[in-house]
Scaffold this active site. Structure first.
Site, short mmCIF file in Angstrom:
data_model
loop_
_atom_site.label_atom_id
_atom_site.label_comp_id
_atom_site.label_asym_id
_atom_site.label_seq_id
_atom_site.Cartn_x
_atom_site.Cartn_y
_atom_site.Cartn_z
N SER A 30 0.84 -1.21 0.00
CA SER A 30 0.00 0.00 0.00
C SER A 30 0.87 1.26 0.00
O SER A 30 1.85 1.36 0.76
CB SER A 30 -0.90 -0.01 1.24
OG SER A 30 -1.54 1.24 1.38
N ASN A 86 -7.06 -0.15 0.96
CA ASN A 86 -6.47 -0.05 2.30
C ASN A 86 -7.13 1.13 3.02
O ASN A 86 -7.18 2.24 2.50
CB ASN A 86 -4.95 0.17 2.15
CG ASN A 86 -4.24 0.32 3.49
OD1 ASN A 86 -4.56 1.19 4.28
ND2 ASN A 86 -3.26 -0.53 3.72
N ASN A 136 -5.48 -0.86 7.83
CA ASN A 136 -4.17 -0.38 8.25
C ASN A 136 -4.23 -0.02 9.74
O ASN A 136 -4.76 1.02 10.10
CB ASN A 136 -3.76 0.82 7.40
CG ASN A 136 -2.32 1.25 7.67
OD1 ASN A 136 -1.66 0.69 8.54
ND2 ASN A 136 -1.84 2.23 6.93
N CYS A 191 0.09 2.42 10.79
CA CYS A 191 0.82 3.58 10.25
C CYS A 191 1.66 4.24 11.34
O CYS A 191 1.15 4.57 12.40
CB CYS A 191 -0.15 4.62 9.68
SG CYS A 191 0.73 6.10 9.14
N ILE A 251 5.51 -6.76 6.82
CA ILE A 251 5.47 -5.79 7.89
C ILE A 251 5.25 -4.38 7.31
O ILE A 251 5.63 -4.11 6.16
CB ILE A 251 6.79 -5.80 8.71
CG1 ILE A 251 8.00 -5.54 7.84
CG2 ILE A 251 6.95 -7.07 9.47
CD1 ILE A 251 9.34 -5.42 8.61
N GLY A 263 12.48 -0.78 2.89
CA GLY A 263 13.60 -1.13 2.01
C GLY A 263 14.42 -2.29 2.55
O GLY A 263 14.08 -2.89 3.57
#
Ligand code: RRO
Length: 326
Positions: free
Chosen positions: A18, A100, A128, A131, A191, A217
């Site tokens: 997302s 989402n 979600n 966040c 995750i 990343g």
């Protein structure tokens, strides 16, 4: 690599994370070619909130040696704007749409689930609860009881698959996944990003407008792998695994650790066609190193049958949980 995920028939296990691929902007840039060669087997939208949001003040991104810290802060048009402007555009995509959603209260999430959960354009919903970039700093998904209460509240409002997106910052993500399952979730995704910070070299003050942000990343790939493996070993739910996937090998690692689907996130910022490349690499890697049978019911991956470019169809799966990766 046809995959049956919670009743969605997908051409491969590779979807997007997302908020990491703007399909509407990509359509403007690449035109109909995007529809002919859509890089993912399903599209997950950026998070939608009930009210429109501007997002966090800039700067919003910081590149770290092996990752990216974002402090985007959920800019979006809100439910009304999304239904009017974005949903019709996303309905044109040749793959199932997963919306989402996030709310600041259970009631807000309920309104969103009710609204999207009754739309034919929407194949599934992702909640979600993770966040890292909201002012309160509170993350609903850090607590199993809070997560269960949310899922219990919204479960009756839609028959569509409900995926709960977990935070890696929970003391025990598998306990949150188990609570989500008990309350009626169909799948979990993990995750989300890990909270991080960067200082501006010139001033020594926080670089990001939101001060802290979420790290994504390759830096977080080992954490993703460990958490996916842990959730898979303790909770019988299909998993969407993500965190630093850059190659077919990385995707295969997550599948072998118990994920049923893999999401590509940060890598798409570098290469918008990364999903397509990773899908091809995964197919090749899977031939060399077949994935062992899953421990999870509700997901089927079958041998490659036909073109990877053909649009995914939505059908109900048999839930047999058989998987052969050839
Ligand atoms: O918008 C964001 O700042 C954001 C979200 Br909603 C999220 O779930 N994860 C993230 O790293 N950033």
């Amino acid at each position: 690599m046809i995959v049956d995920f919670c009743g969605l028939r997908l051409r491969s296990p590779v979807i997007n994370g997302s908020g990491t691929f703007d399909a509407i902007a990509a359509r403007r840039t690449f035109g109909d070619e995007l529809l002919e060669r859509f890089p993912f087997s399903a599209f997950v939208s950026k998070t939608v909130t009930l009210e429109p949001r501007q997002g966090n003040p800039p700067p919003r991104l910081w590149e770290s040696p092996a990752g990216l810290i974002n402090s985007i802060g959920l800019p979006n048009k809100g439910l009304r704007g999304y239904l009017q402007e974005d949903l019709p555009a996303l309905a044109d995509l040749p793959v199932p749409l997963i919306v989402n959603v996030m709310g600041f209260t259970r009631d807000e999430v309920a309104v969103l689930v009710q609204a999207f959960g009754t739309r034919d354009e929407v194949a599934a919903l992702e909640l979600n609860v993770s966040c890292p970039n909201v002012e309160s700093g509170m993350v609903m998904g850090a607590d199993p009881a809070e997560t269960a209460a949310l899922v219990r509240r919204v479960r009756p409002l839609t028959g569509k698959p409900l995926i709960v997106k977990l935070t890696p910052s929970a003391p025990d993500p598998a306990a949150v996944a188990a609570a989500a399952r008990e309350a009626g979730a169909d799948a979990v995704s993990l995750i989300n990003t890990l909270r991080g910070m960067a200082l501006a070299p010139a001033t020594g003050r926080p670089w990001l407008g939101g001060v802290t942000g979420g790290l994504s990343g390759p830096a977080i790939r080992p954490i993703a792998l460990a958490q996916v493996a842990q959730v898979a070993s303790r909770v019988d739910l299909p998993i969407v695994g993500m965190g630093g996937v850059q190659s077919g090998r990385d995707a295969l690692d997550l599948l072998e650790s118990g994920a049923s689907l893999v999401a590509v996130g940060t890598e798409s910022f570098r290469d918008p066609a990364a999903g397509e490349r990773i899908e091809a690499e995964l197919e090749e890697a899977g031939r060399r190193r077949p994935v062992s049978p899953p421990r999870t019911a509700g997901t089927t991956v079958q041998a490659v049958t036909g073109s990877a470019k053909s649009p995914a169809n939505r059908t109900k799966g048999d839930g047999s949980g058989q998987r052969a990766y050839t």
